[in-house]
Design an enzyme around this catalytic site. Structure first.
Site, PDB file in Angstrom:
ATOM      1  N   ARG A 162       0.816  -1.216   0.000  1.00 17.45           N
ATOM      2  CA  ARG A 162       0.000   0.000   0.000  1.00 17.45           C
ATOM      3  C   ARG A 162       0.850   1.267   0.000  1.00 17.45           C
ATOM      4  O   ARG A 162       0.752   2.076   0.922  1.00 17.45           O
ATOM      5  CB  ARG A 162      -0.924   0.030   1.232  1.00 17.45           C
ATOM      6  CG  ARG A 162      -1.797  -1.205   1.443  1.00 17.45           C
ATOM      7  CD  ARG A 162      -2.743  -1.007   2.635  1.00 17.45           C
ATOM      8  NE  ARG A 162      -2.058  -0.563   3.833  1.00 17.45           N
ATOM      9  CZ  ARG A 162      -1.522  -1.365   4.740  1.00 17.45           C
ATOM     10  NH1 ARG A 162      -1.617  -2.674   4.633  1.00 17.45           N
ATOM     11  NH2 ARG A 162      -0.906  -0.858   5.793  1.00 17.45           N
TER      12      ARG A 162
ATOM     13  N   TYR B  87       1.989  42.023   3.913  1.00 15.65           N
ATOM     14  CA  TYR B  87       1.646  42.223   5.324  1.00 15.65           C
ATOM     15  C   TYR B  87       2.881  42.221   6.215  1.00 15.65           C
ATOM     16  O   TYR B  87       3.778  41.385   6.033  1.00 15.65           O
ATOM     17  CB  TYR B  87       0.720  41.096   5.794  1.00 15.65           C
ATOM     18  CG  TYR B  87      -0.638  41.088   5.142  1.00 15.65           C
ATOM     19  CD1 TYR B  87      -1.527  42.154   5.290  1.00 15.65           C
ATOM     20  CD2 TYR B  87      -1.049  39.995   4.371  1.00 15.65           C
ATOM     21  CE1 TYR B  87      -2.778  42.135   4.706  1.00 15.65           C
ATOM     22  CE2 TYR B  87      -2.308  39.967   3.780  1.00 15.65           C
ATOM     23  CZ  TYR B  87      -3.166  41.035   3.950  1.00 15.65           C
ATOM     24  OH  TYR B  87      -4.405  41.010   3.370  1.00 15.65           O
TER      25      TYR B  87
ATOM     26  N   CYS C 150       0.307  35.545   1.255  1.00 13.27           N
ATOM     27  CA  CYS C 150      -1.059  35.954   1.607  1.00 13.27           C
ATOM     28  C   CYS C 150      -2.039  34.798   1.359  1.00 13.27           C
ATOM     29  O   CYS C 150      -1.647  33.732   0.907  1.00 13.27           O
ATOM     30  CB  CYS C 150      -1.477  37.151   0.769  1.00 13.27           C
ATOM     31  SG  CYS C 150      -0.348  38.551   0.857  1.00 13.27           S
TER      32      CYS C 150
ATOM     33  N   ASP D 238      -4.448  34.586  -0.899  1.00 18.42           N
ATOM     34  CA  ASP D 238      -4.765  34.337  -2.303  1.00 18.42           C
ATOM     35  C   ASP D 238      -3.621  34.663  -3.258  1.00 18.42           C
ATOM     36  O   ASP D 238      -3.744  34.423  -4.456  1.00 18.42           O
ATOM     37  CB  ASP D 238      -5.963  35.204  -2.729  1.00 18.42           C
ATOM     38  CG  ASP D 238      -7.087  35.147  -1.719  1.00 18.42           C
ATOM     39  OD1 ASP D 238      -7.631  34.048  -1.539  1.00 18.42           O
ATOM     40  OD2 ASP D 238      -7.389  36.176  -1.086  1.00 18.42           O
TER      41      ASP D 238
END
Ligand SMILES: *Cc1c(COP(=O)(O)O)cnc(C)c1O
Length: 375
Positions: free
Chosen positions: A225, A268, A315, A317
């Site tokens: 697996r 930021y 950020c 997005d």
């Protein structure tokens, strides 16, 4: 304004048509050829066919795409998932067996068995709840202490399952197969062998990807697996054991390009300040898409074949990229990671994370596509 709406604003099919014209800002190419070749390479090392783990949307790659890529691959016996919903969604899409690796609730057992999903059981209560048409893989706890019956109980459960004609497989899970010290894995395999020997007709499996690469062929095991390794990410110290290539490449679109004047900061917290006038591209991919925010200050991305620094804080997005000296245009694509230059291992290292987190974290806004070649 919601109630009643505006008669001039399209709804229904027209709104859907407009929505369909909105382009994805980030794409994940899933390389079918790499998946198939990785599967073959791993099956070669284990000496067994595979149960391909496709839990968590196939480690973020898209379960439908991965199932499609591997559907006709003979080295893949079946697929394994972690959640009943994943099992119920996948089973109708494949002719291969689907194994649910966690316990199903009593009310889920019948419907899953109807779909042909192989159930995992760890306890007498779970055995008692099984319908007569269930096909079962008995889970044996050899030291992970997450799921499974301890070996003496597993022998009793296996006998009960066999008497009812429900036992298809017996398996365990290795806790430390990625550790260069293999004593724990060997002890687990040894404990499992005693249970396995009592059910010679059952399909036995134990190795995850690290287990395949570390232990190779293990007598008495019928399936393996490998998850992360199937997607191209073996543990660092086992990389030489098989030729594996990452299956996912993530690219994101440049949304804006401008020159940041010397002395001004970016993003930021003003963590990065331009030492000189600097050409900066704003790339439409952020932590909501799976770019680890913890990689701030270390991350890099590939633009026009060059590896460039991500500037300032990542950020939700978007992120900003140093494209000084490059004629980068709005609308072109930046490689966040892939199979050539940067990989999910780099993102993991920059963010003190693991490849599993990076890959499973790739967000729903990222448009996944199956590709046959590097393209
Ligand atoms: C996730 C999982 C695997 C695959 O593990 P990798 O480390 O990705 O190879 C195998 N077996 C079980 C029970 C799992 O939960």
């Amino acid at each position: 304004m919601i109630a009643g709406g505006d008669a001039r604003v399209p709804v229904g099919r027209e709104a859907s048509r407009i929505l369909g014209g909105m382009l994805a800002r980030a794409r994940a190419d899933i390389h079918a050829g790499h998946l198939v070749r990785n599967a073959r390479a791993l099956a070669q090392v284990s000496g067994t066919p595979l149960i391909a783990p496709v839990k968590a949307d196939a480690y973020g790659h898209g379960v439908n795409l991965v199932a499609r890529a591997l559907e006709d691959e003979p080295s893949v016996w079946g697929f394994a998932v972690a959640m009943p919903r994943e099992a119920a969604a996948l089973a109708p899409l494949t002719r291969k067996p689907v194994l649910l690796m966690t316990p199903a609730a009593p009310e889920e057992v019948g419907p899953l068995a109807d779909l042909g999903v192989r159930l995992s059981v760890s306890s007498a209560e779970e055995v008692a709840a099984l319908p007569a048409h269930a096909r079962v893989h008995l889970k044996v706890d050899t030291g992970m202490n997450r799921l499974g019956a301890k070996p003496p109980e597993a022998l009793r459960l296996g006998a009960a399952l066999e008497a009812r004609g429900l036992l298809e497989g017996v398996y365990t899970h290795l806790a430390c197969a990625d550790d260069p010290d293999l004593r724990m894995s060997e002890a687990q395999i040894h404990a499992f062998a005693a249970v396995r020997a009592a059910f010679p007709a059952a399909l036995a499996h134990a190795q995850n990807g690290a287990g395949v690469l570390a232990l190779g062929r293990v007598p008495g095991l019928d399936l393996a697996r490998p998850g992360l390794a199937l997607y191209g990410y073996p543990p660092e110290h086992l990389r030489a054991r098989a030729e594996l290539r990452p299956a996912m490449r993530v690219t994101a679109r440049v949304g804006f390009v401008h020159t940041v004047p010397a002395g001004e900061s970016v993003s930021y917290g003003a963590l990065w300040r331009a030492p000189e006038d600097t050409r900066v591209a704003t790339v439409q991919f952020g932590y909501a898409d799976g770019y680890p925010r913890g990689a701030t200050g270390r991350a890099r991305a590939v633009v026009r074949g060059e590896v460039r620094d991500v500037l300032g804080r990542i950020c939700m997005d978007q992120f900003m990229l140093d494209v000084q000296g490059l004629d980068v245009r709005v609308g072109e694509w930046v490689e966040v990671f892939g199979w050539d230059v940067l990989s999910a291992s780099d993102l993991a290292a920059w963010s003190d994370g693991i490849e599993y987190e990076v890959l499973t974290g790739i967000g729903a806004r990222v448009e996944r596509t199956l590709v046959e070649s590097a393209g």
